[in-house]
Write a protein that holds these residues in place. Sequence first.
Motif: not given
Length: 91
Positions: A54-60
Amino acid sequence: MKIGKELAAKNPNNPCLDIVFTKIQSYKSLKIEMGYDFFDLANVYVDSIESFSDIVSSFPVLILNDSILEINAYYLSKTDSLTEVLQQCDH
């Protein structure tokens, strides 16, 4: 994202950087791509319960001195300065 994985691969065991892999489609493929030993490093984490989803849209997810850095197209021009900061921190 490719740039995030490249920065992660260039900064193993950096004391200022935590690397969190989240939103993983295939953990096996990722281990093959990054190297099996990479995931044994002290600053590399696998977010298997997707607590960062829920905080970020990608990894890493790269966490520099407790600040989350999302690497996306906007940050492409800033990766050189980020690389310099990471190199200085590593020493």
